[in-house]
Design an enzyme around this catalytic site. Structure first.
Site, PDB file in Angstrom:
ATOM      1  N   LYS A 150      30.878  41.778  39.560  1.00 51.45           N
ATOM      2  CA  LYS A 150      31.954  42.694  39.944  1.00 51.45           C
ATOM      3  C   LYS A 150      31.495  43.512  41.144  1.00 51.45           C
ATOM      4  CE  LYS A 150      34.896  46.428  38.198  1.00 51.45           C
ATOM      5  NZ  LYS A 150      35.214  47.290  37.036  1.00 51.45           N
ATOM      6  N   LYS A 157      34.969  39.220  40.033  1.00 55.32           N
ATOM      7  CA  LYS A 157      36.011  40.161  40.432  1.00 55.32           C
ATOM      8  C   LYS A 157      35.570  40.876  41.698  1.00 55.32           C
ATOM      9  CE  LYS A 157      38.601  44.185  38.758  1.00 55.32           C
ATOM     10  NZ  LYS A 157      38.764  45.198  37.693  1.00 55.32           N
TER      11      LYS A 157
END
Length: 324
Positions: A195, A248
């Site tokens: 992320k 992400k």
């Protein structure tokens, strides 16, 4: 003299032929739809920066869940937005908080749906960070205790999957240990393993009311310039017991989806995040692009890169297009 060369176009000669040899397919079963639940009554409010995405109060939540189920979408990702926030994010691990009540309600109405609980503190803390602050710094190990308590509370409410998004070191190990201790050995962890500290999260922070009040998240979310670091993060999560690995954001980091696919045998999830969604919506509203073709090309791109599952705010539209 006859020329000798490859006739690649033979396999593109008609729609039926192209369909016959198509390598990657998007299925409705691949889609995970994020839902934002708020406190209050009779709330269905469109998020200004995310056209078509809404805040729902619990008394309006069923209409959204019923539509999702009717479209054949099998998984939802639940984000709760509480009214009360404090320094330690106590509503995150309150068994009667809005997130836990939403999970119970969804499972009671549609037990066949896979309910994924986002496990973080940012939308529950008054400072907007994903952990506990001491002198302005996010303290890792103390934050792990609260994140693990949140995961157990969400599992007790009926969450099928715990999805920790906080990027604290050791978060998978801490959550796995507490879930197992509480008797939830069967509940898998979908780790936000890779992320990035990205600019693509802006509209989401409007939706979750989770923007940091000071500083940023660069000490715990990853530098967008780094790829090898992402592989180290993912390897740690696998060793700690993760059952899914997530990348992400999605579009700017498809190389990381491919790297994880080539390096690990767990299911790979990609998050098609808020700004990726909002940019498409804005361009389509101006008539600059064909929204359906752009979105479906993006979805198949995620699959081609190696994603098994796609978290996307486009999920309902994609499900309708696939059905047609």
């Amino acid at each position: 003299m006859a020329l000798t060369f490859d006739r690649h176009r033979r396999l593109r000669s008609s729609a039926a032929m192209r369909s016959l040899v198509r390598e990657n397919h998007v299925r409705v079963e691949d889609l995970i739809y994020p839902i934002f639940v708020v406190e209050g009554s009779n709330v269905k409010e469109e998020i200004p920066s995310m056209p078509g995405v809404y805040h729902f109060s619990l008394d309006r939540l069923n209409e959204e869940i019923d539509e999702v189920a009717a479209l054949g979408i099998q998984s939802v990702l639940v984000f709760g937005v509480p009214e009360h926030k404090d320094a330690c994010g106590s509503e995150a691990y309150n068994d009667d908080a809005v997130t836990q009540r939403a999970i119970r309600q969804i499972k009671e109405r549609h037990p066949e749906l896979v309910v994924i609980a986002d496990t973080c503190l940012c939308q529950y803390t008054d400072h907007g960070h994903c952990g506990v602050l001491h002198d302005g710094d996010v303290v890792n190990d103390e934050s792990l205790k609260l994140l693990a308590a949140t995961a157990v509370s969400q599992a007790k409410a009926g969450a099928d999957i715990i999805a920790p998004s906080n990027m604290m070191d050791g978060f998978v190990a801490a959550i796995r240990a507490e879930l197992d201790e509480a008797g939830f050995t069967h509940v898998p962890i979908m780790s936000y393993a890779v992320k990035y500290a990205s600019s693509f999260y802006g509209p989401f922070r409007d939706a979750a009311h989770s923007a940091p009040k000071s500083g940023d998240r660069k000490t715990y979310q990853m530098d967008p310039a780094n790829a090898r670091e992402g592989l180290r993060e993912a390897a740690s999560d696998v060793a700690e017991g993760a059952d899914f690995l997530m990348v992400k954001p999605g579009l700017a980091f498809m190389d990381m989806v491919l790297r994880l696919r080539e390096s690990f045998h767990l299911p790979i999830v990609v998050y098609n995040v808020s700004a990726e969604y909002s940019m498409v919506k804005a361009a389509a509203a101006n008539g600059w692009i064909d929204e359906e073709r752009i979105v479906m090309e993006t979805m198949v791109g995620f699959k081609r890169a190696g994603a098994d599952l796609i978290i996307t705010y486009h999920a309902k539209d994609v499900a309708k297009w696939l059905a047609r």
